[in-house]
Motif scaffolding. Sequence first.
Motif, mmCIF file in Angstrom:
data_model
loop_
_atom_site.group_PDB
_atom_site.id
_atom_site.type_symbol
_atom_site.label_atom_id
_atom_site.label_comp_id
_atom_site.label_asym_id
_atom_site.label_seq_id
_atom_site.Cartn_x
_atom_site.Cartn_y
_atom_site.Cartn_z
ATOM 1 N N PHE A 269 10.085 30.004 13.832
ATOM 2 C CA PHE A 269 9.011 29.583 14.732
ATOM 3 C C PHE A 269 7.680 30.165 14.280
ATOM 4 O O PHE A 269 6.658 29.463 14.253
ATOM 5 C CB PHE A 269 9.336 30.021 16.158
ATOM 6 N N ALA A 270 7.670 31.432 13.909
ATOM 7 C CA ALA A 270 6.435 32.074 13.438
ATOM 8 C C ALA A 270 5.876 31.362 12.212
ATOM 9 O O ALA A 270 4.646 31.263 12.040
ATOM 10 C CB ALA A 270 6.704 33.542 13.122
ATOM 11 N N ALA A 271 6.764 30.849 11.373
ATOM 12 C CA ALA A 271 6.320 30.167 10.146
ATOM 13 C C ALA A 271 5.491 28.926 10.444
ATOM 14 O O ALA A 271 4.711 28.480 9.590
ATOM 15 C CB ALA A 271 7.533 29.801 9.296
ATOM 16 N N LEU A 272 5.622 28.365 11.633
ATOM 17 C CA LEU A 272 4.851 27.169 11.995
ATOM 18 C C LEU A 272 3.368 27.470 12.175
ATOM 19 O O LEU A 272 2.559 26.552 12.258
ATOM 20 C CB LEU A 272 5.401 26.559 13.289
ATOM 21 N N PHE A 273 3.002 28.753 12.223
ATOM 22 C CA PHE A 273 1.611 29.144 12.455
ATOM 23 C C PHE A 273 0.945 29.684 11.193
ATOM 24 O O PHE A 273 -0.079 30.358 11.260
ATOM 25 C CB PHE A 273 1.552 30.159 13.596
ATOM 26 N N ASP A 274 1.522 29.347 10.055
ATOM 27 C CA ASP A 274 0.903 29.685 8.776
ATOM 28 C C ASP A 274 -0.364 28.847 8.611
ATOM 29 O O ASP A 274 -0.292 27.613 8.627
ATOM 30 C CB ASP A 274 1.890 29.387 7.642
ATOM 31 N N PRO A 275 -1.539 29.474 8.463
ATOM 32 C CA PRO A 275 -2.782 28.693 8.329
ATOM 33 C C PRO A 275 -2.774 27.735 7.145
ATOM 34 O O PRO A 275 -3.494 26.728 7.160
ATOM 35 C CB PRO A 275 -3.848 29.779 8.151
ATOM 36 N N ALA A 276 -1.980 28.046 6.131
ATOM 37 C CA ALA A 276 -1.930 27.181 4.950
ATOM 38 C C ALA A 276 -1.128 25.912 5.198
ATOM 39 O O ALA A 276 -1.175 24.975 4.396
ATOM 40 C CB ALA A 276 -1.336 27.952 3.766
ATOM 41 N N LEU A 277 -0.417 25.875 6.296
ATOM 42 C CA LEU A 277 0.435 24.728 6.616
ATOM 43 C C LEU A 277 -0.376 23.732 7.442
ATOM 44 O O LEU A 277 -0.756 24.006 8.586
ATOM 45 C CB LEU A 277 1.643 25.213 7.408
ATOM 46 N N THR A 278 -0.664 22.572 6.867
ATOM 47 C CA THR A 278 -1.483 21.569 7.561
ATOM 48 C C THR A 278 -0.947 20.162 7.281
ATOM 49 O O THR A 278 -0.070 19.965 6.434
ATOM 50 C CB THR A 278 -2.957 21.629 7.104
ATOM 51 N N LEU B 104 7.466 33.979 28.486
ATOM 52 C CA LEU B 104 8.516 34.455 27.592
ATOM 53 C C LEU B 104 9.908 34.027 28.052
ATOM 54 O O LEU B 104 10.538 33.186 27.440
ATOM 55 C CB LEU B 104 8.421 35.979 27.452
ATOM 56 N N ARG B 105 10.398 34.568 29.157
ATOM 57 C CA ARG B 105 11.796 34.342 29.529
ATOM 58 C C ARG B 105 12.107 32.888 29.857
ATOM 59 O O ARG B 105 13.113 32.340 29.405
ATOM 60 C CB ARG B 105 12.166 35.246 30.702
ATOM 61 N N GLU B 106 11.261 32.240 30.674
ATOM 62 C CA GLU B 106 11.534 30.854 31.060
ATOM 63 C C GLU B 106 10.983 29.846 30.061
ATOM 64 O O GLU B 106 11.357 28.674 30.097
ATOM 65 C CB GLU B 106 10.940 30.575 32.447
ATOM 66 N N GLY B 107 10.107 30.312 29.184
ATOM 67 C CA GLY B 107 9.490 29.422 28.213
ATOM 68 C C GLY B 107 10.012 29.631 26.807
ATOM 69 O O GLY B 107 10.965 28.984 26.363
ATOM 70 N N LEU B 108 9.412 30.564 26.084
ATOM 71 C CA LEU B 108 9.691 30.725 24.660
ATOM 72 C C LEU B 108 11.093 31.237 24.357
ATOM 73 O O LEU B 108 11.715 30.816 23.382
ATOM 74 C CB LEU B 108 8.637 31.650 24.044
ATOM 75 N N VAL B 109 11.608 32.159 25.189
ATOM 76 C CA VAL B 109 12.973 32.654 24.966
ATOM 77 C C VAL B 109 13.983 31.542 25.269
ATOM 78 O O VAL B 109 14.921 31.301 24.498
ATOM 79 C CB VAL B 109 13.256 33.891 25.835
ATOM 80 N N ALA B 110 13.773 30.851 26.379
ATOM 81 C CA ALA B 110 14.725 29.817 26.794
ATOM 82 C C ALA B 110 14.834 28.683 25.793
ATOM 83 O O ALA B 110 15.901 28.094 25.623
ATOM 84 C CB ALA B 110 14.326 29.272 28.169
ATOM 85 N N ILE B 111 13.735 28.381 25.113
ATOM 86 C CA ILE B 111 13.754 27.244 24.192
ATOM 87 C C ILE B 111 14.115 27.657 22.772
ATOM 88 O O ILE B 111 14.230 26.827 21.874
ATOM 89 C CB ILE B 111 12.391 26.508 24.215
ATOM 90 N N GLY B 112 14.315 28.950 22.541
ATOM 91 C CA GLY B 112 14.763 29.414 21.229
ATOM 92 C C GLY B 112 13.661 29.763 20.259
ATOM 93 O O GLY B 112 13.897 29.839 19.051
ATOM 94 N N ALA B 113 12.442 30.009 20.752
ATOM 95 C CA ALA B 113 11.326 30.369 19.882
ATOM 96 C C ALA B 113 11.123 31.862 19.792
ATOM 97 O O ALA B 113 10.465 32.357 18.863
ATOM 98 C CB ALA B 113 10.036 29.705 20.376
ATOM 99 N N VAL B 114 11.665 32.606 20.741
ATOM 100 C CA VAL B 114 11.495 34.066 20.806
ATOM 101 C C VAL B 114 12.852 34.702 21.046
ATOM 102 O O VAL B 114 13.673 34.179 21.806
ATOM 103 C CB VAL B 114 10.513 34.444 21.940
ATOM 104 N N ILE B 115 13.091 35.859 20.396
ATOM 105 C CA ILE B 115 14.305 36.638 20.639
ATOM 106 C C ILE B 115 13.963 37.820 21.532
ATOM 107 O O ILE B 115 12.814 38.274 21.580
ATOM 108 C CB ILE B 115 14.935 37.127 19.321
ATOM 109 N N GLU B 116 14.962 38.324 22.252
ATOM 110 C CA GLU B 116 14.757 39.430 23.178
ATOM 111 C C GLU B 116 15.824 40.493 22.949
ATOM 112 O O GLU B 116 17.006 40.175 22.808
ATOM 113 C CB GLU B 116 14.831 38.919 24.622
ATOM 114 N N ARG B 117 15.410 41.741 22.896
ATOM 115 C CA ARG B 117 16.367 42.832 22.760
ATOM 116 C C ARG B 117 17.245 42.878 23.998
ATOM 117 O O ARG B 117 16.774 42.779 25.126
ATOM 118 C CB ARG B 117 15.638 44.169 22.609
ATOM 119 N N THR B 118 18.528 43.030 23.785
ATOM 120 C CA THR B 118 19.469 43.091 24.905
ATOM 121 C C THR B 118 20.017 44.494 25.115
ATOM 122 O O THR B 118 20.840 44.705 26.011
ATOM 123 C CB THR B 118 20.644 42.129 24.656
ATOM 124 N N ASP B 119 19.576 45.459 24.299
ATOM 125 C CA ASP B 119 20.100 46.821 24.397
ATOM 126 C C ASP B 119 19.222 47.727 25.264
ATOM 127 O O ASP B 119 19.470 48.928 25.356
ATOM 128 C CB ASP B 119 20.227 47.434 23.006
#
Length: 353
Positions: free
Chosen positions: A138-147, A107-122
Amino acid sequence: MMPMLTRDDVHARLQEIFPDGAPNRAYLTRMLAASTVFVALYIDAIEGSGTMLGPKHVYRMTDEQAVLVDDASRSAYATGVLRTGSQTEGRRWYQDNTREPIRDETLREGLVAIGAVIERTDLPTTSSKPRYALKASFAALFDPALTGEALQARIATWQAEALNKGALARLAIVRQGAGASADQVLVTFPNGETRRMKPGPSSEITKAVVEVFAPAFLTAPAVVFLSESGNKVVARDDALARSIGLAIQADKNLPDTILVDLGPVHPLLVFVEVVATDGPISQRRKDALEELVAEAGFPAEHVAFVTAYLDRSAGPFKKTVDSLAWGSYAWFAAEPERLVVFSEARESLRGRP
């Protein structure tokens, strides 16, 4: 909730989204990353949904739970797994001690750092509350209908929008170097001369060494010798070699490229090995080159040894890094402004920031 791909399908799609050259690709494409993305999609931890993901959601998931993809089962898992003493049917994917790799690496060094995941800061850093969600794009890239072409186009759009200029440049360099081109590779020497080399990754890396590495790290670079697979001597400047006291003999000890920096009072000789598959500057190789230099009467203190790769996240570097010689350097075409030093000196860390 969004329709689901299987975890294996998520894993395969991550390889396309983060190809060779992506920063921290190992963290972004391994099965632990696929598990994390799958579970985030499963519980609808997507930007704007109000649901957040925690490491516990990932390491408590089971195969039996993962196949229950109706909305009720997914919602029940999202909240139920967080309750103390809760149990999920089946064998867990991971044990509790996987919490740190999920949180810190995936998460922190991978997906968050590259802009694929957001993290609560509060939330306090010590809080155990879920704090992560997939970016909606990013989540939209995993739509099964997208091929097919539609998927590739969506991935390209996401990369252009989400990745920074450095990451995009690195991807482009790696793609260019790894691509199979039918055209010859044109290499332009520092003096303006050009040579054509056979197409392939080795030639692309060699081109980067001559056109990018040399002017970046040498004051007044020149090419003394350049070779390629199947055609050992492509270019050699015997007059230049003699002028600096080096006798070149085309034998098995010669590296892929010999550069010289004519800027210092005493020229600096740089032996460069290009690695597309194997063959780095190992200790044995370094010793052989030092012997060649000694026989030519060139001072050893004015010689440097460099192994050039396409990218440090790809297989060739990982395969050969443990054989690189101390006292040599590693350079990556995908990160041309950096140079890795394998220092022979014992240096203290005391006083460093």
